[in-house]
Each structure stands twice: as C-alpha cells, then as structure tokens.
Motif scaffolding. Structure first.
Motif, PDB file in Angstrom:
ATOM      1  N   UNK A 204       0.847  -1.194   0.000  1.00 18.52           N
ATOM      2  CA  UNK A 204       0.000   0.000   0.000  1.00 18.52           C
ATOM      3  C   UNK A 204       0.884   1.245   0.000  1.00 18.52           C
ATOM      4  N   UNK A 205       0.709   2.077  -1.002  1.00 21.40           N
ATOM      5  CA  UNK A 205       1.445   3.326  -1.135  1.00 21.40           C
ATOM      6  C   UNK A 205       0.579   4.419  -0.498  1.00 21.40           C
ATOM      7  N   UNK A 222      -5.028  -3.904   9.776  1.00 18.93           N
ATOM      8  CA  UNK A 222      -5.891  -5.068   9.540  1.00 18.93           C
ATOM      9  C   UNK A 222      -5.230  -6.317  10.135  1.00 18.93           C
ATOM     10  N   UNK A 223      -5.957  -7.105  10.934  1.00 15.82           N
ATOM     11  CA  UNK A 223      -5.390  -8.339  11.472  1.00 15.82           C
ATOM     12  C   UNK A 223      -4.865  -9.245  10.360  1.00 15.82           C
ATOM     13  N   UNK A 224      -3.660  -9.743  10.520  1.00 20.49           N
ATOM     14  CA  UNK A 224      -3.053 -10.625   9.527  1.00 20.49           C
ATOM     15  C   UNK A 224      -2.320  -9.899   8.418  1.00 20.49           C
ATOM     16  N   UNK A 225      -2.391  -8.583   8.388  1.00 20.28           N
ATOM     17  CA  UNK A 225      -1.777  -7.837   7.293  1.00 20.28           C
ATOM     18  C   UNK A 225      -0.264  -8.026   7.247  1.00 20.28           C
ATOM     19  N   UNK A 226       0.353  -8.086   8.426  1.00 19.64           N
ATOM     20  CA  UNK A 226       1.813  -8.178   8.439  1.00 19.64           C
ATOM     21  C   UNK A 226       2.340  -9.473   7.820  1.00 19.64           C
ATOM     22  N   UNK A 227       1.471 -10.456   7.646  1.00 21.22           N
ATOM     23  CA  UNK A 227       1.901 -11.692   6.989  1.00 21.22           C
ATOM     24  C   UNK A 227       2.215 -11.469   5.516  1.00 21.22           C
ATOM     25  N   UNK A 228       1.522 -10.506   4.908  1.00 20.97           N
ATOM     26  CA  UNK A 228       1.631 -10.340   3.455  1.00 20.97           C
ATOM     27  C   UNK A 228       1.883  -8.898   3.010  1.00 20.97           C
ATOM     28  N   UNK A 229       1.758  -7.933   3.912  1.00 24.25           N
ATOM     29  CA  UNK A 229       1.687  -6.538   3.476  1.00 24.25           C
ATOM     30  C   UNK A 229       2.887  -5.696   3.892  1.00 24.25           C
ATOM     31  N   UNK A 230       3.165  -4.735   3.022  1.00 21.05           N
ATOM     32  CA  UNK A 230       4.094  -3.650   3.302  1.00 21.05           C
ATOM     33  C   UNK A 230       3.354  -2.339   3.078  1.00 21.05           C
ATOM     34  N   UNK A 231       3.810  -1.294   3.732  1.00 23.45           N
ATOM     35  CA  UNK A 231       3.230   0.019   3.472  1.00 23.45           C
ATOM     36  C   UNK A 231       4.334   1.047   3.287  1.00 23.45           C
ATOM     37  N   UNK A 232       4.235   1.784   2.183  1.00 23.11           N
ATOM     38  CA  UNK A 232       5.103   2.922   1.939  1.00 23.11           C
ATOM     39  C   UNK A 232       4.431   4.175   2.470  1.00 23.11           C
TER      40      UNK A 232
END
Length: 390
Positions: A204-205, A222-232
């Motif tokens: 997510x930018x 969001x719960x579980x986001x850190x398993x798959x997500x990065x944020x700029x």
C-alpha cells in the motif's frame, strides 16, 4: 557502437520530466504559466523542522556517512507516528526502514522480490512508476481496473477469475492517486484476505492519508496484514518536505530485511540533518494538520470553480492533494490539456498518464496558492474556444 541496456526499451522518460521541460521553456519565453499539474507542495515545513536541521549542522556526526537503517530516534519517531495516528504497533528495529522518499521504495521492493517473468498487479489508473519499475526489473505488469462505478476500488470477483499463478506482488494506494478515492477498513480487509489466499505481497502506497482526510488509515491495522503486506509512507505531502526526500517502508520483518539488502547496496545513508528534521516533523501536534488542511480546503474550493468553468464533473468527497475531474463527453484528455496550456497558459495533468482508465479525465494539483488559482479562473471562460472537436 555503444547501446543502452535492453530494459530502457521498456520505459519512457517520466511524463513530468518531459512535460515540465516544455513548461520551463514557455516560462523562459515570458509566458505566465500557472502549474496545476504536479503535486509538489509549495508550502513550507513547520519552522521547528527547519530549526532542527539548522541546529544539526554543527553536530560532530552531521557530515559523516549515516546508518543504512536511519537514526534510532528517527525509527522511534516513525513507530510513535504509526501508533498515534494509525493505531499500528511496529518494532522500530525490524519492521521500519527509512527511505529517501517512498518512490525509492518502489524500486527497492521490486528489486528485492521480483524475478524476470514474475507478474505484478498494477492499478489502472494508478501511479505510473509502479509499471515502469516493474518493467525495469523485467517483470510483467498485469493491470487491474479501477472504475468510477466501483468507487475506484478493485473488482475482486473479476480478479478471482483471472490467472494469478504468476502474480507475486500487488500495488495499491489508498487514499488513491489520482482519483482521491478514500478507501476503507473493509476494503483493506478484502485486500489482505485476497493477498493471503493467493500468496501475494501486497504493497500500500500511502503518502496522502493526511491531506483533506479526517480519518487516516494504514493497511497494517488489519489483522493478519503483516503476513503479506508492506506500506510505503512519506513526509513529502504530510509535512511539506518533498524535496528533502524522506519516507519509510513498514511491515513484515522478513520483507524489510530483504529490502535492506537492496538499499544498503545502493546508498550510504540519509543526511543527518534531514533525519533530525524528520524526527521533529513526526511529532508535530494535531494543530499542524488542521492548519494545513484549512489551506488545502480553500484551494480546493477554487479548483472546483475552475473545473466548473471547464465543464468538468468531480467528486466533492474525494480526498488527497488533487482534484480528479471528468471532462465533457467526447473530449480527449491530452488534446484538452495542451489546448488549455498553449491558449490559457495553465498546465493541468491529463488522466491518460495514469492508465487507459484515465481517458476522459484530468487532474488538478492543489499546490498553487489562491492568487494563482483565482488568476487561472479568470483566464478560463466556458466558451466555444474550449470545445474541442475530436
């Protein structure tokens, strides 16, 4: 004969790099061009930020190479910023990496995870750099539609019907640029579930979350986001520090470790003074955002008037630093903006540079003062000279 790398055949010079040369030439010729095209904040950072960088200049370490991971106090400041505004807990040692602007992060992330032939889901319309960087690393852009009838959000049913077997990464950005679609917690939950199901890295930018937006959000909430997500994220728009080049990438610790491998081979750390200024910026109180958004709100009202004069329609509930406007039926975006540029000396961005779904749209920046916007309104008359026949 010396030739360039094959990868350069997959991209063109960035649109604004080319177009701003034309604008600069017009200005040199004495033409009073008003630039409503690019989102480069014209407002100053808070005085306390400037004071911090000035004071840092005499520090004994100010002119030395800096840590690839940034100053510990900078990462602590980023941690506190995410906790306060997004209610996201991050480990400053493993889940935060300062960047020289979030645009740098797009390249670092792509180099860290993409191999030739990997596929990347890229929003249409969306930030052009997602696709260009994908091509530079020899991966393949797979564009997914964002449409006004779906509030500029992905069509998950359509995505599920497509072949996702080679997709490794998906770019998103809410609040969305260029459309100003706000996004929602429900949308982020759908995106995280989609990414987890298909083992896709979701990025997510998020540089526009504080501009004309009363509810900043992070996908990492969001719960579980850190398993798959990065944020700029970036200090460019939020704190008027675009030229300072400072941002961050946050999320999954293993992902951050991989990005650091790339970054540490490409730079030698961020200037000490800029980091010290950023620490102060990240701790600014609510008053900063209230004052900043008051200015942007007044400017947006004037841009709405300008869009009305041009016969455009737009969403008054959109957020961010731009106004995304639909042209009258049958108008070509690039022909229209060139006509306005050369006949009225006003530069507006054509929607087509953001993808095929930007056809028939134009984008106004809010990075010009009220006097310039009033002047732009005065130059435009809703008359036949702007009715362009295709």
């Amino acid at each position: 004969m010396i030739t360039t790398a094959n990868r350069l055949q997959t991209v063109q010079e960035y649109y604004f790099s080319r177009k701003l040369k034309e604008v600069a030439q017009m200005l040199q010729e004495g033409k009073p061009v008003i630039n409503l095209g690019i989102g480069s904040p014209d407002l100053a950072p808070d005085a306390s930020i400037v004071d911090a960088i000035v004071e840092s200049m005499t520090h004994e370490k100010a002119h030395q190479y800096q840590s690839y991971q940034g100053l510990p106090e900078l990462r602590q400041g980023m941690k506190a910023f995410y906790q306060k505004w997004y209610e996201v807990a991050l480990d400053p040692s493993t889940e935060i990496l300062p960047l020289m602007g979030s645009k740098e992060g797009i390249m670092h992330i792509s180099m860290a995870f993409l191999n030739p032939g990997d596929e990347v889901l890229v929003p249409n319309p969306g930030y052009p750099t997602y696709a260009s960087v994908t091509h530079l690393v020899e991966a393949k852009s797979v564009f997914y539609d964002l449409l006004p009838e779906n509030n500029w959000e992905p069509d998950f049913e359509r995505l599920e019907r497509s072949d996702l077997s080679k997709v490794k990464l998906m770019w998103i950005g809410y609040p969305h640029m260029p459309t100003g679609a706000k996004g929602s917690k429900a949308l982020f939950e759908k995106l995280v579930a989609f990414a987890r199901k298909h083992h896709i890295i979701l990025v997510n930018d998020n540089p526009y979350s504080f501009v004309l937006n009363d509810s900043p959000q992070s996908i990492l909430s969001v719960p579980g986001a850190k398993e798959v997500a990065l944020e700029l994220n970036s200090l460019s728009k939020t704190f008027n520090m675009a030229g300072w080049r400072i941002g961050m990438v946050c999320g999954n610790a293993k992902f951050i470790e991989a990005i650091l491998k790339v970054k540490s081979n490409m730079d030698s750390g961020m200037f000490y003074g800029i980091q010290k200024g950023a620490v102060v910026a990240l701790a600014l109180p609510d008053k900063w955002f209230i004052q900043l958004n008051k200015i942007y709100e007044n400017r947006r009202k004037l841009v709405f008037k300008l869009a009305d004069k041009l016969g455009c329609t737009y969403d008054k509930k959109a957020v961010g630093m731009f106004v995304w406007a639909k042209l009258p039926e049958g108008q070509d975006s690039e022909v229209f903006i060139d006509k306005v540029l050369h006949e009225k000396n006003i530069f507006i961005t054509p929607g087509t540079i953001f993808g095929s779904n930007g056809s028939g749209f134009i984008r106004f920046s809010l990075c010009s003062n009220e006097q310039q916007l009033e002047e732009a309104i005065d130059r435009i008359k809703l008359s036949l000279d702007l009715k362009i026949a295709l």
